[in-house]
Scaffold this active site. Structure first.
Site, mmCIF file in Angstrom:
data_model
loop_
_atom_site.group_PDB
_atom_site.id
_atom_site.type_symbol
_atom_site.label_atom_id
_atom_site.label_comp_id
_atom_site.label_asym_id
_atom_site.label_seq_id
_atom_site.Cartn_x
_atom_site.Cartn_y
_atom_site.Cartn_z
ATOM 1 N N GLN A 37 -3.937 -0.845 2.469
ATOM 2 C CA GLN A 37 -4.164 -0.401 3.731
ATOM 3 C C GLN A 37 -5.616 -0.062 4.093
ATOM 4 O O GLN A 37 -6.193 0.530 4.871
ATOM 5 C CB GLN A 37 -3.244 0.585 4.191
ATOM 6 C CG GLN A 37 -1.818 0.745 4.398
ATOM 7 C CD GLN A 37 -1.492 -0.227 5.229
ATOM 8 O OE1 GLN A 37 -2.308 -0.478 6.455
ATOM 9 N NE2 GLN A 37 -0.747 -0.992 5.024
ATOM 10 N N SER A 38 -6.553 -1.064 3.431
ATOM 11 C CA SER A 38 -8.070 -0.968 3.647
ATOM 12 C C SER A 38 -8.257 -1.475 5.035
ATOM 13 O O SER A 38 -8.124 -2.508 5.513
ATOM 14 C CB SER A 38 -8.586 -2.089 2.600
ATOM 15 O OG SER A 38 -10.006 -2.238 3.167
ATOM 16 N N ASN A 39 -9.143 -0.599 5.795
ATOM 17 C CA ASN A 39 -9.565 -0.743 7.034
ATOM 18 C C ASN A 39 -10.601 -1.694 6.949
ATOM 19 O O ASN A 39 -10.756 -2.622 7.952
ATOM 20 C CB ASN A 39 -9.987 0.502 7.816
ATOM 21 C CG ASN A 39 -9.025 1.310 8.083
ATOM 22 O OD1 ASN A 39 -7.996 1.067 8.642
ATOM 23 N ND2 ASN A 39 -9.129 2.587 7.690
ATOM 24 N N CYS B 87 -11.034 -4.332 4.651
ATOM 25 C CA CYS B 87 -10.333 -5.588 4.551
ATOM 26 C C CYS B 87 -9.857 -6.341 5.800
ATOM 27 O O CYS B 87 -10.078 -7.558 6.283
ATOM 28 C CB CYS B 87 -9.213 -5.639 3.504
ATOM 29 S SG CYS B 87 -9.762 -5.434 1.814
#
Ligand SMILES: *Cc1c(COP(=O)(O)O)cnc(C)c1O
Length: 328
Positions: free
Chosen positions: A74-76, A78
């Site tokens: 859930q990387s913002n 990325c």
């Protein structure tokens, strides 16, 4: 005058700056102002696009055609790279650390929608991230492409300029609101926002103390990471300030059960702020920092301050991925 390196226009800036009137009145502490970097864009919202304006300017100038970066499922960061890459016509390859079965929701949904190539790695595989970066870089070089690796969170020397520019924006915000706040609080994860603000406050002569609230790792980790990043930045851009003298202040009391996991107090804070002020926090970053700030205000830590600033770094897609944690 600060000499910025080249920059692309990817973020909707300047972002709004306003007072949280009802919350401040109810708490009877300092006035709480909020810098709305959750509004830097719709799908590109949050702090990462601020860094990418400078990182991708460098990448594009170098003739790169393929962006490689990494982060949690859930990387913002990325997600911001996936969207920005699509906007610029660049291929994007994401290396994601997936410790749970990754539902295609939240940030991952946007990654998929924007056409990014994605590899999922176990935490063990991911722990050797440098070799994964090297592997995929040579893969693309072999194909005749020109890859560009962006480190986790976009926290490299180029990325620091994003929050140096925010310090300048804040200077204008403070003038317009006719205030002189002594403290700015924000969630810190890979340290780039904190390092950028610290450098920016110095370069733009603001009388503002930066308090990073950790969402992972402890204060010693952030001290090391931020000092290393500042030293690299000073070296790369030949900046004439003594970075060793800059204060690095990290509060590591509110990271809770660990990165990406929050206790009920954080979800209660998210619910409260949404209803009381119409501002949406997230459980991974901004909600933890905001909760921590409220606790510190209640304990009297900021009792001498007339005005304090919360930098909202975004994260709404991370909240949408954890909706089931909130019952209605
Ligand atoms: C990445 C992120 C942060 C932390 O910023 P760093 O520069 O990595 O320390 C804070 N809030 C949100 C919503 C983020 O995505």
């Amino acid at each position: 005058m600060v000499n910025y390196p080249s920059r692309l226009s990817l973020a909707c800036v300047p972002t709004p700056f306003h007072c949280l009137e009802r919350l401040s009145a109810r708490l009877n502490g300092p006035r709480i102002w909020i810098k709305r970097d959750d509004l830097t864009g719709c799908v590109s919202s949050g702090n990462k696009v601020r860094k990418l304006e400078f990182i991708l300017a460098q990448a594009v100038t170098s003739g790169c055609d393929t962006l490689i970066t990494a982060g949690g499922t859930q990387s913002n960061h990325c997600r911001a790279v996936a969207i920005s890459g699509a906007q610029l016509g660049l291929k994007v390859h994401l290396l994601l650390r997936s410790d749970v079965d990754a539902d295609p929701v939240g940030n991952l949904f946007i990654d998929l929608l924007s056409g990014a190539t994605i590899n999922h790695y176990t935490p063990e595989e991911y722990s050797n991230l440098e070799s994964l970066f090297a592997h995929w870089s040579s893969h693309y070089l072999d194909l005749g492409a020109t890859p560009w690796v962006i480190p986790v969170g976009g926290s490299n020397a180029a990325g620091l300029w994003g929050y140096i520019a925010v310090a300048e924006e804040l200077k204008h915000d403070f003038q317009a609101a006719n205030i002189n706040p002594g403290i700015i609080i924000h969630a810190t994860g890979s340290g780039g926002t904190q390092a950028g603000l610290i450098a920016g406050v110095k370069l733009h002569n603001l009388d503002l103390c930066v308090h990073g609230y950790a969402v992972c790792d402890n204060a010693t980790y952030f001290d090391d990471k931020i000092r290393t990043d500042l030293a690299t930045w000073k070296h790369e851009y030949s900046v004439d300030i003594d970075v060793d003298l800059l204060p690095v202040i990290t509060n590591d009391k509110y990271l809770g059960p660990g990165y990406g996991r929050a206790g009920p107090e954080v979800f209660d804070t998210i619910r409260m702020l949404a209803a009381e002020e119409g501002v949406i926090l997230d459980p991974v970053y901004s909600g933890k920092a905001f909760y921590g700030m409220l606790e510190e205000i209640k304990s009297g830590r900021y009792a001498n301050e007339k005005d304090i600033v919360f930098l909202h770094t975004g994260g709404i897609f991370g909240l949408l991925a954890q909706q089931q944690q909130l019952q209605f």
